[in-house]
Design a protein around this motif. Structure first.
Motif, PDB file in Angstrom:
ATOM      1  N   THR A 168       0.829  -1.204   0.000  1.00 44.21           N
ATOM      2  CA  THR A 168       0.000   0.000   0.000  1.00 44.21           C
ATOM      3  C   THR A 168       0.863   1.253   0.000  1.00 44.21           C
ATOM      4  OG1 THR A 168      -1.727  -1.209   1.181  1.00 44.21           O
ATOM      5  CG2 THR A 168      -1.898   1.171   1.194  1.00 44.21           C
ATOM      6  N   ALA A 169       2.026   1.178   0.613  1.00 43.24           N
ATOM      7  CA  ALA A 169       2.928   2.333   0.599  1.00 43.24           C
ATOM      8  C   ALA A 169       3.413   2.626  -0.814  1.00 43.24           C
ATOM      9  CB  ALA A 169       4.117   2.078   1.516  1.00 43.24           C
ATOM     10  N   GLN A 170       3.551   1.587  -1.625  1.00 41.82           N
ATOM     11  CA  GLN A 170       3.998   1.793  -3.004  1.00 41.82           C
ATOM     12  C   GLN A 170       2.841   2.074  -3.956  1.00 41.82           C
ATOM     13  OE1 GLN A 170       6.205  -1.730  -3.973  1.00 41.82           O
ATOM     14  NE2 GLN A 170       7.963  -1.145  -2.699  1.00 41.82           N
ATOM     15  N   GLN A 171       1.685   1.435  -3.701  1.00 43.25           N
ATOM     16  CA  GLN A 171       0.531   1.595  -4.589  1.00 43.25           C
ATOM     17  C   GLN A 171      -0.731   1.678  -3.730  1.00 43.25           C
ATOM     18  OE1 GLN A 171      -0.748   2.694  -7.226  1.00 43.25           O
ATOM     19  NE2 GLN A 171      -0.156   1.151  -8.743  1.00 43.25           N
ATOM     20  N   LYS A 179      -3.789   1.967  -4.319  1.00 47.21           N
ATOM     21  CA  LYS A 179      -4.982   1.281  -4.803  1.00 47.21           C
ATOM     22  C   LYS A 179      -5.138  -0.124  -4.218  1.00 47.21           C
ATOM     23  CE  LYS A 179      -5.074   3.563  -9.280  1.00 47.21           C
ATOM     24  NZ  LYS A 179      -4.995   3.363 -10.737  1.00 47.21           N
ATOM     25  N   LEU A 180      -4.105  -0.664  -3.636  1.00 49.65           N
ATOM     26  CA  LEU A 180      -4.141  -2.023  -3.104  1.00 49.65           C
ATOM     27  C   LEU A 180      -4.756  -2.118  -1.709  1.00 49.65           C
ATOM     28  CD1 LEU A 180      -0.610  -3.223  -4.225  1.00 49.65           C
ATOM     29  CD2 LEU A 180      -2.800  -3.743  -5.270  1.00 49.65           C
ATOM     30  N   PHE A 181      -5.176  -0.998  -1.140  1.00 42.91           N
ATOM     31  CA  PHE A 181      -5.682  -1.002   0.233  1.00 42.91           C
ATOM     32  C   PHE A 181      -6.941  -1.856   0.377  1.00 42.91           C
ATOM     33  CE2 PHE A 181      -8.249   0.840   3.657  1.00 42.91           C
ATOM     34  CZ  PHE A 181      -7.374   0.655   4.701  1.00 42.91           C
TER      35      PHE A 181
END
Length: 108
Positions: A67-70, A72-74
């Motif tokens: 989630t820190a990188q992308q 939208k994955l949350f």
């Protein structure tokens, strides 16, 4: 999310603890069949809680990093955490079924 799994273990402990009865005049009321049924229900709840906790920890760690990188994955991470916690819920259900079916006697 992982705190609920501890509550599942507490529920199993209360259910099993209320079914243990003292001997009445030297006559045991807590049979060996019930004791092994309660042991099995405790192990079922404990091991499924352990597996669910491990899964939540692994998914949480990987999910926070992803989630820190992308961002939208949350939502996907939360869904996978819910599926991981379902392992503990299934263990609770099986443990309650096992602890409630200990009314028989073991032939010796």
């Amino acid at each position: 999310m992982a705190g609920v799994i501890g509550i599942y273990g507490f529920i199993i402990a209360v259910v099993v603890g209320t079914k243990i009865k003292e001997p009445n005049g030297g006559n045991p009321q807590y049979t060996l069949f019930a004791a092994f049924g309660h042991l099995g229900s405790g192990l079922t709840g404990g091991l499924s809680g352990l597996a669910a906790g491990m899964a939540i920890g692994i998914v949480g760690d990987a999910g926070v990093r992803a989630t820190a990188q992308q961002p939208k994955l949350f939502v996907g991470m939360i869904l996978i955490l819910i599926f991981a916690e379902a392992l503990g819920l299934y263990g609770l259900i099986v443990a309650l079924i096992m602890s409630s079916s200990t009314g028989g006697t073991c032939p010796v």
